[in-house]
Design a protein around this motif. Structure first.
Motif, PDB file in Angstrom:
ATOM      1  N   LEU A  69       0.828  -1.207   0.000  1.00 25.57           N
ATOM      2  CA  LEU A  69       0.000   0.000   0.000  1.00 25.57           C
ATOM      3  C   LEU A  69       0.862   1.257   0.000  1.00 25.57           C
ATOM      4  O   LEU A  69       0.583   2.219  -0.726  1.00 25.57           O
ATOM      5  CB  LEU A  69      -0.926  -0.004   1.218  1.00 25.57           C
ATOM      6  CG  LEU A  69      -2.090  -0.983   1.192  1.00 25.57           C
ATOM      7  CD1 LEU A  69      -2.792  -0.997   2.546  1.00 25.57           C
ATOM      8  CD2 LEU A  69      -3.091  -0.624   0.095  1.00 25.57           C
ATOM      9  N   ALA A  70       1.901   1.255   0.826  1.00 27.30           N
ATOM     10  CA  ALA A  70       2.799   2.410   0.856  1.00 27.30           C
ATOM     11  C   ALA A  70       3.487   2.604  -0.486  1.00 27.30           C
ATOM     12  O   ALA A  70       3.621   3.737  -0.971  1.00 27.30           O
ATOM     13  CB  ALA A  70       3.826   2.238   1.969  1.00 27.30           C
ATOM     14  N   ASP A  71       3.921   1.514  -1.106  1.00 28.33           N
ATOM     15  CA  ASP A  71       4.545   1.600  -2.428  1.00 28.33           C
ATOM     16  C   ASP A  71       3.595   2.226  -3.445  1.00 28.33           C
ATOM     17  O   ASP A  71       4.026   2.938  -4.362  1.00 28.33           O
ATOM     18  CB  ASP A  71       4.959   0.210  -2.921  1.00 28.33           C
ATOM     19  CG  ASP A  71       6.135  -0.367  -2.158  1.00 28.33           C
ATOM     20  OD1 ASP A  71       6.832   0.397  -1.454  1.00 28.33           O
ATOM     21  OD2 ASP A  71       6.347  -1.595  -2.246  1.00 28.33           O
ATOM     22  N   ALA A  72       2.298   1.937  -3.299  1.00 26.72           N
ATOM     23  CA  ALA A  72       1.307   2.445  -4.245  1.00 26.72           C
ATOM     24  C   ALA A  72       0.857   3.869  -3.926  1.00 26.72           C
ATOM     25  O   ALA A  72       0.072   4.447  -4.676  1.00 26.72           O
ATOM     26  CB  ALA A  72       0.093   1.514  -4.262  1.00 26.72           C
ATOM     27  N   GLY A  73       1.335   4.421  -2.807  1.00 29.08           N
ATOM     28  CA  GLY A  73       1.061   5.816  -2.509  1.00 29.08           C
ATOM     29  C   GLY A  73       0.006   6.082  -1.453  1.00 29.08           C
ATOM     30  O   GLY A  73      -0.290   7.233  -1.147  1.00 29.08           O
ATOM     31  N   TYR A  74      -0.553   5.039  -0.853  1.00 29.91           N
ATOM     32  CA  TYR A  74      -1.515   5.254   0.233  1.00 29.91           C
ATOM     33  C   TYR A  74      -0.758   5.649   1.499  1.00 29.91           C
ATOM     34  O   TYR A  74       0.310   5.100   1.786  1.00 29.91           O
ATOM     35  CB  TYR A  74      -2.337   3.988   0.483  1.00 29.91           C
ATOM     36  CG  TYR A  74      -3.182   3.578  -0.702  1.00 29.91           C
ATOM     37  CD1 TYR A  74      -4.485   4.040  -0.849  1.00 29.91           C
ATOM     38  CD2 TYR A  74      -2.657   2.742  -1.689  1.00 29.91           C
ATOM     39  CE1 TYR A  74      -5.251   3.663  -1.945  1.00 29.91           C
ATOM     40  CE2 TYR A  74      -3.423   2.363  -2.793  1.00 29.91           C
ATOM     41  CZ  TYR A  74      -4.714   2.831  -2.914  1.00 29.91           C
ATOM     42  OH  TYR A  74      -5.463   2.468  -4.003  1.00 29.91           O
ATOM     43  N   SER A  75      -1.331   6.554   2.269  1.00 33.47           N
ATOM     44  CA  SER A  75      -0.626   7.061   3.452  1.00 33.47           C
ATOM     45  C   SER A  75      -1.380   6.867   4.759  1.00 33.47           C
ATOM     46  O   SER A  75      -0.797   7.005   5.836  1.00 33.47           O
ATOM     47  CB  SER A  75      -0.318   8.556   3.272  1.00 33.47           C
ATOM     48  OG  SER A  75      -1.514   9.294   3.057  1.00 33.47           O
ATOM     49  N   GLN A  76      -2.677   6.566   4.683  1.00 29.82           N
ATOM     50  CA  GLN A  76      -3.487   6.366   5.886  1.00 29.82           C
ATOM     51  C   GLN A  76      -4.204   5.028   5.767  1.00 29.82           C
ATOM     52  O   GLN A  76      -4.920   4.789   4.794  1.00 29.82           O
ATOM     53  CB  GLN A  76      -4.513   7.483   6.038  1.00 29.82           C
ATOM     54  CG  GLN A  76      -3.906   8.873   6.113  1.00 29.82           C
ATOM     55  CD  GLN A  76      -4.982   9.957   6.098  1.00 29.82           C
ATOM     56  OE1 GLN A  76      -5.880   9.962   6.951  1.00 29.82           O
ATOM     57  NE2 GLN A  76      -4.906  10.851   5.138  1.00 29.82           N
ATOM     58  N   VAL A  77      -4.033   4.170   6.775  1.00 27.08           N
ATOM     59  CA  VAL A  77      -4.603   2.833   6.734  1.00 27.08           C
ATOM     60  C   VAL A  77      -5.403   2.573   8.000  1.00 27.08           C
ATOM     61  O   VAL A  77      -4.921   2.823   9.105  1.00 27.08           O
ATOM     62  CB  VAL A  77      -3.503   1.759   6.585  1.00 27.08           C
ATOM     63  CG1 VAL A  77      -4.126   0.358   6.601  1.00 27.08           C
ATOM     64  CG2 VAL A  77      -2.708   1.976   5.304  1.00 27.08           C
ATOM     65  N   CYS A  78      -6.618   2.079   7.821  1.00 29.36           N
ATOM     66  CA  CYS A  78      -7.461   1.691   8.946  1.00 29.36           C
ATOM     67  C   CYS A  78      -7.591   0.177   8.971  1.00 29.36           C
ATOM     68  O   CYS A  78      -8.030  -0.433   7.986  1.00 29.36           O
ATOM     69  CB  CYS A  78      -8.838   2.324   8.815  1.00 29.36           C
ATOM     70  SG  CYS A  78     -10.000   1.860  10.125  1.00 29.36           S
ATOM     71  N   LEU A  79      -7.206  -0.444  10.069  1.00 31.53           N
ATOM     72  CA  LEU A  79      -7.350  -1.875  10.252  1.00 31.53           C
ATOM     73  C   LEU A  79      -8.648  -2.141  11.001  1.00 31.53           C
ATOM     74  O   LEU A  79      -8.827  -1.682  12.133  1.00 31.53           O
ATOM     75  CB  LEU A  79      -6.169  -2.439  11.044  1.00 31.53           C
ATOM     76  CG  LEU A  79      -4.787  -2.254  10.411  1.00 31.53           C
ATOM     77  CD1 LEU A  79      -3.697  -2.754  11.356  1.00 31.53           C
ATOM     78  CD2 LEU A  79      -4.695  -2.979   9.083  1.00 31.53           C
ATOM     79  N   VAL A  80      -9.564  -2.865  10.361  1.00 31.11           N
ATOM     80  CA  VAL A  80     -10.828  -3.226  11.002  1.00 31.11           C
ATOM     81  C   VAL A  80     -10.615  -4.544  11.724  1.00 31.11           C
ATOM     82  O   VAL A  80     -10.352  -5.575  11.100  1.00 31.11           O
ATOM     83  CB  VAL A  80     -11.964  -3.346   9.969  1.00 31.11           C
ATOM     84  CG1 VAL A  80     -13.272  -3.736  10.678  1.00 31.11           C
ATOM     85  CG2 VAL A  80     -12.145  -2.033   9.216  1.00 31.11           C
ATOM     86  N   ILE A  81     -10.701  -4.506  13.043  1.00 35.36           N
ATOM     87  CA  ILE A  81     -10.384  -5.669  13.868  1.00 35.36           C
ATOM     88  C   ILE A  81     -11.513  -5.921  14.866  1.00 35.36           C
ATOM     89  O   ILE A  81     -12.442  -5.118  15.002  1.00 35.36           O
ATOM     90  CB  ILE A  81      -9.058  -5.474  14.627  1.00 35.36           C
ATOM     91  CG1 ILE A  81      -9.154  -4.278  15.570  1.00 35.36           C
ATOM     92  CG2 ILE A  81      -7.903  -5.304  13.643  1.00 35.36           C
ATOM     93  CD1 ILE A  81      -7.955  -4.091  16.475  1.00 35.36           C
ATOM     94  N   GLY A  82     -11.413  -7.030  15.582  1.00 37.73           N
ATOM     95  CA  GLY A  82     -12.350  -7.320  16.658  1.00 37.73           C
ATOM     96  C   GLY A  82     -11.839  -6.757  17.970  1.00 37.73           C
ATOM     97  O   GLY A  82     -10.651  -6.438  18.115  1.00 37.73           O
TER      98      GLY A  82
END
Length: 273
Positions: free
Chosen positions: A58-71
């Motif tokens: 994701l970082a390589d593709a240029g995304y900078s903010q990531v939300c992990l949906v977890i339990g």
């Protein structure tokens, strides 16, 4: 043009297939613990959690903010990414899906994170080609990455019998998604044009998806299916999904028997999330 910065990773799944007996692979104690907690994405691949590779792509593709949906029980993942090994190139947020009610419910859990912006949504147990992630990021509307089913079987680690269960897509003459079929039967497949295109759950969504996720009812499996929400967003809300077609491999970490093959494919990569 404003390129998409946010990505949502659905990491709440129970990973039941990982917990089934499988004589073809033996898990270490750490792997068993991760799988038992439903976190396939935390299973080590070449010494690093599989999710590190996903975040790095994701970082390589240029995304900078990531939300992990977890339990709520997934403290191990929180501890790892907030304290033990915080990523350097992406900012990590968490959203809680209280119960494993399905993929539509998982996306809905990330509504506050996404806000009013377009965002990427992907699985935590798939490693997508960076060109697919990059092309999705450049869209200025909702969209989907679709993959040639035959090429997935030939070039990925995914057996044909598993691929046949993936959601199949019908694309119109203008290059937009017309219909998505969850777990299509052979009769449905026979009426689709070749090559058969399947979804690996890599989508660009607008905020309209949240209204759709709230509107759908549980499927025959008792889950709130993302495919149902997507079809609802097209039929009832007028959403249009640009279909991007790829003939490249996607790695799939669905069962214990996938671990060795996936690790082999990732061996040459040094993840840098």
């Amino acid at each position: 043009m404003h390129e998409i910065a946010k990505a949502v990773i659905m990491a709440r799944g129970l990973g039941t297939r990982m917990r089934k007996a499988d004589e073809s692979a033996i898990l270490s104690q750490d792997q068993q613990a991760a799988a038992g907690m439903g976190m396939k994405a935390m299973i080590p691949a070449v010494g690093r959690p599989f999710l590190d590779y996903v975040l790095s792509a994701l970082a390589d593709a240029g995304y900078s903010q990531v939300c992990l949906v977890i339990g709520p029980e997934h403290q191990l993942m929180r501890d790892y990414y907030l304290d033990q090994a915080p990523p350097q190139r992406v900012r990590i947020d968490f959203a809680i899906q209280e119960k494993p009610r399905g993929t539509a419910d998982a996306v809905l859990a990330a509504e506050q994170f996404a806000g009013k912006e377009l965002f990427l949504a992907i699985n935590s147990d798939n490693y997508y080609p960076s060109d697919a992630l990059r092309h999705l990021r450049a869209l200025d509307q909702a969209g989907v990455a679709l993959f040639d089913r035959d090429r997935l079987v030939a070039e990925s680690n995914i057996p044909a019998e598993r691929v046949r269960k993936f959601a199949a897509a019908k694309v119109d003459e203008k290059g937009y998604l017309e219909r998505i079929y969850e777990k299509p039967d052979e009769e449905t497949i026979r009426h689709l044009s070749l090559p058969i295109l399947v979804s690996m759950n890599s989508w660009i969504f607008s905020p309209a998806i949240f209204e759709a996720c709230r509107a759908v009812q549980p499927s025959a499996r008792g889950e709130l299916e993302l495919t149902d929400a997507i079809q609802y967003s097209m039929d009832a809300l007028g959403e249009h999904y640009r279909a991007l077609i790829f003939r490249s491999p996607v790695l799939d970490l669905s069962s214990r028997s996938d671990i060795a093959a996936v690790a082999g494919r990732l061996r040459a990569i040094n993840p840098n999330p």
